[in-house]
Design a protein around this motif. Structure first.
Motif, PDB file in Angstrom:
ATOM      1  N   TYR A 226       0.992  -1.016   0.305  1.00  0.00           N
ATOM      2  CA  TYR A 226       0.363  -0.142   0.067  1.00  0.00           C
ATOM      3  C   TYR A 226       0.911   1.746  -0.195  1.00  0.00           C
ATOM      4  O   TYR A 226       1.907   1.912   0.916  1.00  0.00           O
ATOM      5  CB  TYR A 226      -0.525   0.530   1.667  1.00  0.00           C
TER       6      TYR A 226
ATOM      7  N   TYR B  56      -4.462   6.432  -3.446  1.00  0.00           N
ATOM      8  CA  TYR B  56      -3.965   5.482  -2.970  1.00  0.00           C
ATOM      9  C   TYR B  56      -3.844   4.740  -4.252  1.00  0.00           C
ATOM     10  O   TYR B  56      -4.136   4.292  -4.776  1.00  0.00           O
ATOM     11  CB  TYR B  56      -4.617   5.254  -1.620  1.00  0.00           C
TER      12      TYR B  56
ATOM     13  N   MET C 141      -3.621  -0.158  -3.885  1.00  0.00           N
ATOM     14  CA  MET C 141      -2.623  -0.954  -3.210  1.00  0.00           C
ATOM     15  C   MET C 141      -2.750  -2.476  -3.725  1.00  0.00           C
ATOM     16  O   MET C 141      -1.762  -3.366  -2.971  1.00  0.00           O
ATOM     17  CB  MET C 141      -4.716  -1.514  -3.262  1.00  0.00           C
TER      18      MET C 141
ATOM     19  N   SER D 262       2.330   1.436   3.814  1.00  0.00           N
ATOM     20  CA  SER D 262       2.071   0.302   4.727  1.00  0.00           C
ATOM     21  C   SER D 262       1.619  -1.166   4.189  1.00  0.00           C
ATOM     22  O   SER D 262       1.923  -1.298   2.952  1.00  0.00           O
ATOM     23  CB  SER D 262       0.728   0.733   5.313  1.00  0.00           C
ATOM     24  N   PHE D 263       2.045  -2.153   4.815  1.00  0.00           N
ATOM     25  CA  PHE D 263       1.767  -3.396   4.679  1.00  0.00           C
ATOM     26  C   PHE D 263      -0.507  -3.060   5.119  1.00  0.00           C
ATOM     27  O   PHE D 263      -0.626  -1.800   5.262  1.00  0.00           O
ATOM     28  CB  PHE D 263       1.937  -4.295   5.417  1.00  0.00           C
ATOM     29  N   ILE D 264      -0.581  -3.908   4.683  1.00  0.00           N
ATOM     30  CA  ILE D 264      -2.339  -3.916   4.996  1.00  0.00           C
ATOM     31  C   ILE D 264      -3.045  -5.168   5.669  1.00  0.00           C
ATOM     32  O   ILE D 264      -3.030  -6.157   5.134  1.00  0.00           O
ATOM     33  CB  ILE D 264      -3.111  -3.997   3.390  1.00  0.00           C
TER      34      ILE D 264
END
Lengths: 114, 111
Positions: free
Chosen positions: B31, B48, B50, B94-96
């Motif tokens: 992300y 953003y 994913m 970030s990770f999700i």
């Protein structure tokens, strides 16, 4: 329409006392909440988070409380230190909707007086 | 060292002159996101992503473009900057789900 609200633009606290920063949200789909701290001329840094399945998470001097029925969370800092003086952002995410938007509040500037 | 790197950190430009703010992360995060910070408004999400080739609009996407051709890079493009895009911009990854790691910010002034 502000989905995440921090109604106090600033807060002043004496060193050693408790700082309480508040945050309200409107979207019931939010299930992951975070607090970030920001110093001038730096990017925000992660402080603490809480999942909606919990009502409290503690990390050292920092504790976050979540009241889902009131759609309210708060960050407690105890004892407050001068180095805690910064802008604090509350943020919320809906992780179960196929997306992962993180919505931030406007921030609260904390002053900790020595 | 885990980091999100933005360039340039400071930029003054003129209305209509295309510019790109680069963002790179070395944490293998799926992300990535762009935010702008304006007084009294906090951090507002622009776009953003994913994952590679997956992007979506945030709350204030007008006047901006993004691309995600590689996992580590997420450039922000202003095709025709206007003075209302004068702001402090942050890239984050970030990770999700997970906490966002932010870059140090890019202060843009459009005259």
């Amino acid at each position: 329409d502000q989905q995440v609200k921090q109604n106090s633009p600033s807060l002043s606290v004496q060193e050693g006392r408790i700082s309480i920063l508040n945050c309200d949200y409107t979207n019931s789909m939010f299930d992951y909440f975070l607090w970030y701290k920001k110093y001038p001329a730096e990017g925000p840094t992660f402080l603490i988070s809480i999942s909606s399945i919990k009502d409290k998470n503690e990390d050292g001097r920092f504790t976050v409380f979540l009241n889902k029925s009131a759609k309210h969370l708060s960050l407690h800092i105890v004892p407050s230190q001068p180095g805690d003086s910064a802008v604090y952002f509350c943020a919320a995410s809906a992780t179960n909707t196929g997306g992962f938007k993180t919505i931030f509040g406007a921030g609260t500037r904390l002053f900790v007086k020595a | 060292e885990a980091q999100v790197t933005q360039n340039p950190r400071y930029l003054i430009t003129v209305t209509g002159k295309k510019l790109t703010v680069t963002c790179s992360q070395n944490m293998n995060h799926e992300y990535m996101s762009w935010y702008r910070q304006d007084p009294g408004l906090g951090l507002r999400q622009i776009y953003y992503s994913m994952n590679v080739e997956v992007t979506d609009k945030g709350d204030v996407p007008e006047g901006y473009k993004v691309s995600r051709k590689e996992k580590r890079n997420f450039p922000l493009i202003l095709e025709s900057p206007s003075p209302n895009q004068t702001s402090l911009y942050f890239c984050a990854s970030s990770f999700i789900p997970g906490e966002l790691f932010f870059g140090e910010g890019s202060r843009l002034t459009v005259l």
